[in-house]
Design a protein around this motif. Structure first.
Motif, PDB file in Angstrom:
ATOM      1  N   VAL A  18      18.268  12.599   3.058  1.00  0.00           N
ATOM      2  CA  VAL A  18      19.583  13.240   2.968  1.00  0.00           C
ATOM      3  C   VAL A  18      19.639  14.212   1.798  1.00  0.00           C
ATOM      4  CG1 VAL A  18      22.048  12.832   2.590  1.00  0.00           C
ATOM      5  CG2 VAL A  18      20.739  11.278   4.048  1.00  0.00           C
ATOM      6  N   CYS A  19      19.113  13.802   0.638  1.00  0.00           N
ATOM      7  CA  CYS A  19      19.394  14.561  -0.585  1.00  0.00           C
ATOM      8  C   CYS A  19      18.230  15.394  -1.111  1.00  0.00           C
ATOM      9  CB  CYS A  19      19.907  13.632  -1.672  1.00  0.00           C
ATOM     10  SG  CYS A  19      18.765  12.333  -2.161  1.00  0.00           S
ATOM     11  N   THR A  20      17.059  15.369  -0.472  1.00  0.00           N
ATOM     12  CA  THR A  20      15.988  16.291  -0.858  1.00  0.00           C
ATOM     13  C   THR A  20      15.553  17.101   0.350  1.00  0.00           C
ATOM     14  OG1 THR A  20      14.115  14.800  -0.396  1.00  0.00           O
ATOM     15  CG2 THR A  20      15.155  14.612  -2.569  1.00  0.00           C
ATOM     16  N   ARG A  21      14.881  18.200   0.086  1.00  0.00           N
ATOM     17  CA  ARG A  21      14.487  19.095   1.176  1.00  0.00           C
ATOM     18  C   ARG A  21      13.342  18.542   2.015  1.00  0.00           C
ATOM     19  NH1 ARG A  21      16.832  24.188   0.511  1.00  0.00           N
ATOM     20  NH2 ARG A  21      17.753  24.536  -1.550  1.00  0.00           N
ATOM     21  N   ASP A  22      12.411  17.823   1.374  1.00  0.00           N
ATOM     22  CA  ASP A  22      11.249  17.352   2.130  1.00  0.00           C
ATOM     23  C   ASP A  22      11.005  15.850   2.029  1.00  0.00           C
ATOM     24  OD1 ASP A  22      10.180  16.999  -0.418  1.00  0.00           O
ATOM     25  OD2 ASP A  22       8.803  18.699  -0.278  1.00  0.00           O
ATOM     26  N   GLY A  23      11.751  15.140   1.185  1.00  0.00           N
ATOM     27  CA  GLY A  23      11.633  13.693   1.104  1.00  0.00           C
ATOM     28  C   GLY A  23      10.379  13.171   0.436  1.00  0.00           C
ATOM     29  N   GLN A  24       9.569  14.052  -0.138  1.00  0.00           N
ATOM     30  CA  GLN A  24       8.297  13.622  -0.719  1.00  0.00           C
ATOM     31  C   GLN A  24       8.486  13.053  -2.128  1.00  0.00           C
ATOM     32  OE1 GLN A  24       5.527  13.649   1.389  1.00  0.00           O
ATOM     33  NE2 GLN A  24       7.262  14.127   2.725  1.00  0.00           N
ATOM     34  N   PRO A  25       7.564  12.198  -2.602  1.00  0.00           N
ATOM     35  CA  PRO A  25       7.727  11.545  -3.904  1.00  0.00           C
ATOM     36  C   PRO A  25       7.947  12.517  -5.056  1.00  0.00           C
ATOM     37  CG  PRO A  25       5.944  10.524  -2.684  1.00  0.00           C
ATOM     38  CD  PRO A  25       6.358  11.721  -1.890  1.00  0.00           C
ATOM     39  N   GLU A  26       7.250  13.660  -5.024  1.00  0.00           N
ATOM     40  CA  GLU A  26       7.406  14.638  -6.096  1.00  0.00           C
ATOM     41  C   GLU A  26       8.838  15.188  -6.126  1.00  0.00           C
ATOM     42  OE1 GLU A  26       3.236  14.271  -4.751  1.00  0.00           O
ATOM     43  OE2 GLU A  26       5.116  14.720  -3.689  1.00  0.00           O
TER      44      GLU A  26
ATOM     45  N   HIS B 192       0.833  -1.206   0.000  1.00  0.00           N
ATOM     46  CA  HIS B 192       0.000   0.000   0.000  1.00  0.00           C
ATOM     47  C   HIS B 192       0.868   1.258   0.000  1.00  0.00           C
ATOM     48  CE1 HIS B 192      -3.575  -2.354   1.931  1.00  0.00           C
ATOM     49  NE2 HIS B 192      -3.493  -2.526   0.624  1.00  0.00           N
ATOM     50  N   ALA B 193       1.920   1.243   0.817  1.00  0.00           N
ATOM     51  CA  ALA B 193       2.789   2.414   0.910  1.00  0.00           C
ATOM     52  C   ALA B 193       3.520   2.658  -0.407  1.00  0.00           C
ATOM     53  CB  ALA B 193       3.787   2.232   2.050  1.00  0.00           C
ATOM     54  N   ARG B 194       4.016   1.599  -1.004  1.00  0.00           N
ATOM     55  CA  ARG B 194       4.739   1.738  -2.270  1.00  0.00           C
ATOM     56  C   ARG B 194       3.801   2.233  -3.370  1.00  0.00           C
ATOM     57  NH1 ARG B 194       9.266  -1.693  -5.420  1.00  0.00           N
ATOM     58  NH2 ARG B 194       8.610  -1.147  -7.535  1.00  0.00           N
ATOM     59  N   CYS B 195       2.592   1.697  -3.416  1.00  0.00           N
ATOM     60  CA  CYS B 195       1.621   2.121  -4.423  1.00  0.00           C
ATOM     61  C   CYS B 195       1.299   3.605  -4.267  1.00  0.00           C
ATOM     62  CB  CYS B 195       0.361   1.272  -4.308  1.00  0.00           C
ATOM     63  SG  CYS B 195      -0.903   1.654  -5.543  1.00  0.00           S
ATOM     64  N   TYR B 196       1.101   4.038  -3.049  1.00  0.00           N
ATOM     65  CA  TYR B 196       0.816   5.448  -2.788  1.00  0.00           C
ATOM     66  C   TYR B 196       1.994   6.324  -3.208  1.00  0.00           C
ATOM     67  CZ  TYR B 196      -0.026   9.748  -0.147  1.00  0.00           C
ATOM     68  OH  TYR B 196      -0.184  11.062   0.217  1.00  0.00           O
ATOM     69  N   PHE B 197       3.200   5.897  -2.858  1.00  0.00           N
ATOM     70  CA  PHE B 197       4.407   6.645  -3.231  1.00  0.00           C
ATOM     71  C   PHE B 197       4.482   6.820  -4.746  1.00  0.00           C
ATOM     72  CE2 PHE B 197       8.767   6.968  -4.605  1.00  0.00           C
ATOM     73  CZ  PHE B 197       9.387   7.796  -3.678  1.00  0.00           C
ATOM     74  N   PHE B 198       4.312   5.732  -5.482  1.00  0.00           N
ATOM     75  CA  PHE B 198       4.503   5.801  -6.931  1.00  0.00           C
ATOM     76  C   PHE B 198       3.314   6.407  -7.668  1.00  0.00           C
ATOM     77  CE2 PHE B 198       8.070   2.954  -6.076  1.00  0.00           C
ATOM     78  CZ  PHE B 198       9.047   3.638  -6.802  1.00  0.00           C
ATOM     79  N   ASN B 199       2.154   6.430  -7.063  1.00  0.00           N
ATOM     80  CA  ASN B 199       1.056   7.196  -7.659  1.00  0.00           C
ATOM     81  C   ASN B 199       1.433   8.675  -7.714  1.00  0.00           C
ATOM     82  OD1 ASN B 199      -0.663   5.071  -8.178  1.00  0.00           O
ATOM     83  ND2 ASN B 199      -1.821   5.295  -6.275  1.00  0.00           N
ATOM     84  N   ARG B 200       1.957   9.184  -6.610  1.00  0.00           N
ATOM     85  CA  ARG B 200       2.384  10.585  -6.558  1.00  0.00           C
ATOM     86  C   ARG B 200       3.609  10.820  -7.445  1.00  0.00           C
ATOM     87  NH1 ARG B 200       2.662  12.235  -0.320  1.00  0.00           N
ATOM     88  NH2 ARG B 200       3.705  14.012  -1.305  1.00  0.00           N
TER      89      ARG B 200
END
Length: 221
Positions: free
Chosen positions: A141-149, A86-94
């Motif tokens: 580490v490498c993004t400001r907010d860690g969000q999928p976008e 579920h978590a992976r699906c949500y991540f990759f939808n975004r």
């Protein structure tokens, strides 16, 4: 200073859990179930504090989570991301929406025209690697907010910039330099500053700082 950087951009694990309204045990369970990332930094302290009150020595391990990952904790609760699937699906939808939006934009279309092989690299193998790195805390580490976008834009920015600059300074015409400048601005908007000991070896140095000095500053001169 490393501690200043960590305390400005991250929260120590117990403080992070409290901010998110979960217990430390619940947070550990989310990581064990592979629905939430591991700490982005683990700091081993073997230090001494001296004041007029006491002389204190401490041996401890501190785990730091990106402040922006509170939004992921909120999403886990809101969308019932109770399994890795579920978590992976949500991540990759975004992630996929961000990818399609970018590639449909004028800037994305022009970049894909000069580097047509880049979009093809966002395949299933790349997705597997992206998810594993997310769970390892890499994008904290490498993004400001860690969000999928932001993860997608960071990846795309680095990939297009490396492709455009592969032939070295002086190899790009003015339209390509303009595309490169926009790609650098885009990457700069989502990529972290990195910790002081990492900065010179990170993609920010290679794809933003060095590109600006070697390609863009000369082009503007």
């Amino acid at each position: 200073m490393l501690l200043n950087y960590l305390c400005s951009n991250f929260l120590e694990e117990s403080a992070f859990a409290e901010t998110c309204g979960v217990s430390l045990n619940e947070l550990c369970c989310l990581m064990d179930r592979r629905v939430f990332p591991a700490p982005s930094y683990v700091y081993e302290s073997n230090g001494r504090s001296v004041s007029f009150v006491s002389d204190f020595q401490e041996d401890a391990t501190y785990r730091f989570h990106l402040r922006g990952y509170k939004a992921w904790i909120d999403a886990i609760s809101r969308f019932e991301l109770d399994t890795e699937e579920h978590a992976r699906c949500y991540f990759f939808n975004r992630y996929e929406i961000a990818k399609q939006t970018f590639l449909a934009s004028e800037h994305g279309r022009k970049l894909a025209e000069v580097a047509p092989d880049i979009p093809e690299q966002f395949n299933s193998g790349h997705a597997d690697m992206t998810w594993e790195n997310f769970l390892k805390g890499v994008y904290g580490v490498c993004t400001r907010d860690g969000q999928p976008e932001s993860v997608f834009l960071k990846q795309a920015g680095v990939m297009f910039i490396e492709e455009l600059t592969s032939a070295g300074p002086g190899s790009l015409a003015t339209p390509e330099l303009q595309l490169l400048a926009k790609a650098v601005t885009l990457l700069d908007s989502v990529e972290s500053e990195f910790a002081p000991h990492e900065a010179l070896h990170a993609s920010r140095q290679r794809c933003i700082v060095d590109v600006q000095s070697k390609f863009l500053d000369k082009a503007a001169a």
